[in-house]
Write a protein that holds these residues in place. Structure first.
Motif, PDB file in Angstrom:
ATOM      1  N   PHE A 175      40.671   5.323  12.516  1.00  5.15           N
ATOM      2  CA  PHE A 175      41.985   5.812  12.911  1.00  5.15           C
ATOM      3  C   PHE A 175      41.964   6.950  13.914  1.00  5.15           C
ATOM      4  N   PHE A 176      40.890   7.726  13.945  1.00  3.88           N
ATOM      5  CA  PHE A 176      40.824   8.838  14.895  1.00  3.88           C
ATOM      6  C   PHE A 176      40.014   8.487  16.127  1.00  3.88           C
ATOM      7  N   GLU A 177      38.919   7.769  15.948  1.00  2.00           N
ATOM      8  CA  GLU A 177      38.088   7.372  17.086  1.00  2.00           C
ATOM      9  C   GLU A 177      38.486   6.008  17.634  1.00  2.00           C
ATOM     10  N   GLY A 178      39.231   5.235  16.849  1.00  2.00           N
ATOM     11  CA  GLY A 178      39.710   3.935  17.309  1.00  2.00           C
ATOM     12  C   GLY A 178      38.631   2.875  17.445  1.00  2.00           C
ATOM     13  N   LEU A 179      37.546   3.017  16.666  1.00  2.00           N
ATOM     14  CA  LEU A 179      36.467   2.031  16.742  1.00  2.00           C
ATOM     15  C   LEU A 179      36.873   0.736  16.051  1.00  2.00           C
ATOM     16  N   SER A 180      36.334  -0.359  16.530  1.00  2.00           N
ATOM     17  CA  SER A 180      36.572  -1.656  15.899  1.00  2.00           C
ATOM     18  C   SER A 180      35.745  -1.746  14.615  1.00  2.00           C
ATOM     19  N   PHE A 181      36.083  -2.703  13.759  1.00  2.00           N
ATOM     20  CA  PHE A 181      35.314  -2.893  12.531  1.00  2.00           C
ATOM     21  C   PHE A 181      33.870  -3.264  12.845  1.00  2.00           C
ATOM     22  N   GLU A 182      33.670  -4.012  13.923  1.00  2.00           N
ATOM     23  CA  GLU A 182      32.319  -4.396  14.318  1.00  2.00           C
ATOM     24  C   GLU A 182      31.505  -3.164  14.743  1.00  2.00           C
ATOM     25  N   GLU A 183      32.129  -2.272  15.510  1.00  2.00           N
ATOM     26  CA  GLU A 183      31.441  -1.053  15.941  1.00  2.00           C
ATOM     27  C   GLU A 183      31.137  -0.147  14.749  1.00  2.00           C
ATOM     28  N   ILE A 184      32.100  -0.037  13.833  1.00  2.00           N
ATOM     29  CA  ILE A 184      31.880   0.790  12.636  1.00  2.00           C
ATOM     30  C   ILE A 184      30.727   0.228  11.819  1.00  2.00           C
ATOM     31  N   ALA A 185      30.684  -1.090  11.674  1.00  2.00           N
ATOM     32  CA  ALA A 185      29.600  -1.729  10.916  1.00  2.00           C
ATOM     33  C   ALA A 185      28.257  -1.399  11.554  1.00  2.00           C
ATOM     34  N   ASP A 186      28.173  -1.497  12.864  1.00  2.00           N
ATOM     35  CA  ASP A 186      26.936  -1.188  13.577  1.00  2.00           C
ATOM     36  C   ASP A 186      26.574   0.288  13.418  1.00  2.00           C
ATOM     37  N   LEU A 187      27.541   1.161  13.573  1.00  2.00           N
ATOM     38  CA  LEU A 187      27.304   2.599  13.485  1.00  2.00           C
ATOM     39  C   LEU A 187      26.866   3.025  12.092  1.00  2.00           C
ATOM     40  N   MET A 188      27.502   2.475  11.065  1.00  2.00           N
ATOM     41  CA  MET A 188      27.225   2.882   9.687  1.00  2.00           C
ATOM     42  C   MET A 188      26.203   1.983   8.991  1.00  2.00           C
ATOM     43  N   ASN A 189      25.585   1.077   9.752  1.00  2.00           N
ATOM     44  CA  ASN A 189      24.582   0.154   9.204  1.00  2.00           C
ATOM     45  C   ASN A 189      25.130  -0.640   8.018  1.00  2.00           C
ATOM     46  N   MET A 190      26.260  -1.289   8.252  1.00  2.00           N
ATOM     47  CA  MET A 190      26.919  -2.097   7.228  1.00  2.00           C
ATOM     48  C   MET A 190      27.201  -3.484   7.792  1.00  2.00           C
ATOM     49  N   GLN A 191      27.556  -4.399   6.914  1.00  2.00           N
ATOM     50  CA  GLN A 191      28.055  -5.690   7.339  1.00  2.00           C
ATOM     51  C   GLN A 191      29.519  -5.506   7.747  1.00  2.00           C
ATOM     52  N   VAL A 192      30.002  -6.309   8.683  1.00  2.00           N
ATOM     53  CA  VAL A 192      31.391  -6.198   9.123  1.00  2.00           C
ATOM     54  C   VAL A 192      32.338  -6.395   7.939  1.00  2.00           C
ATOM     55  N   ARG A 193      32.044  -7.360   7.100  1.00  2.00           N
ATOM     56  CA  ARG A 193      32.872  -7.603   5.916  1.00  2.00           C
ATOM     57  C   ARG A 193      32.936  -6.350   5.044  1.00  2.00           C
ATOM     58  N   GLY A 194      31.828  -5.632   4.957  1.00  2.00           N
ATOM     59  CA  GLY A 194      31.785  -4.400   4.172  1.00  2.00           C
ATOM     60  C   GLY A 194      32.703  -3.321   4.729  1.00  2.00           C
ATOM     61  N   THR A 195      32.848  -3.281   6.058  1.00  2.00           N
ATOM     62  CA  THR A 195      33.740  -2.274   6.647  1.00  2.00           C
ATOM     63  C   THR A 195      35.196  -2.592   6.318  1.00  2.00           C
TER      64      THR A 195
END
Length: 194
Positions: free
Chosen positions: A144-164
């Protein structure tokens, strides 16, 4: 903020060993990286070291850079990795599954709520955010603040996209409950997207 073509020219300049391009990129992103780092630690020297290491690494490996996502995301991910490595080395550990605590404060839009009501709502929102897990707070911030996509968040936080998706849904559900139902959530999301 530079346009996409202006930013591309900076990255091209770095690949061609133009120090001015590195300096310009540093000036463009250092505040964003410092701000993100302060959400994990109050040790500004450590955050500064992580920012410096990010740009040193960028320069060192400039010839082989493979930026697949946005440039801002690339720097954010590189910075996060450097910061976590420094935090772990400071704690004298080589590996841990636990990430550092993530904290942030939101600003309130004074056009929507004035005076004492703003202070009360801000306190309520901060209290709700504190009750989330560190990962939930980080995902709310990134989405909500950085506006990252779920895919980018998954990559950044080392998670699966579904997990985000699941983590975001759980964080928002927890905030809805903590903020007193739908009305509180609507106010919260207004500020998050504001």
């Amino acid at each position: 903020m530079l346009s996409l073509s202006g930013e591309q020219s900076l990255w091209d300049g770095i690949r061609e060993s133009h120090v001015n391009s590195l300096e310009a990129l540093y000036l463009q992103y250092n505040e964003e990286l410092y701000g993100y780092g302060r959400k994990f630690t109050s040790d500004m020297h450590l955050v500064e070291d992580a920012v410096q290491e990010t740009f040193i690494s960028l320069w060192k490996y400039r010839q082989s850079l493979q930026v697949k996502s946005g440039y801002s995301f690339y720097l954010l991910k590189s910075f996060r990795n450097h910061l976590f490595r420094l935090l772990k080395s400071r704690a004298n550990t080589t590996y841990t599954d636990e990430q550092p605590e993530f904290h942030f404060e939101i600003g309130m839009d004074t056009r929507l709520i004035a005076g004492e009501e703003q202070t009360i709502l801000k306190k309520k929102v901060q209290e709700a955010l504190i009750q989330l897990t560190s990962k939930q707070r980080e995902i709310i911030y990134l989405r909500f603040f950085e506006g990252l996509s779920f895919e980018e968040i998954a990559d950044l936080m080392n998670m699966q996209v579904r997990g985000t998706y699941k983590l975001t849904a759980r964080a928002l559900a927890a905030l809805k409950e903590l903020m007193g139902g739908a009305t509180g959530t609507i106010l919260l999301l207004t500020f998050l997207r504001g």
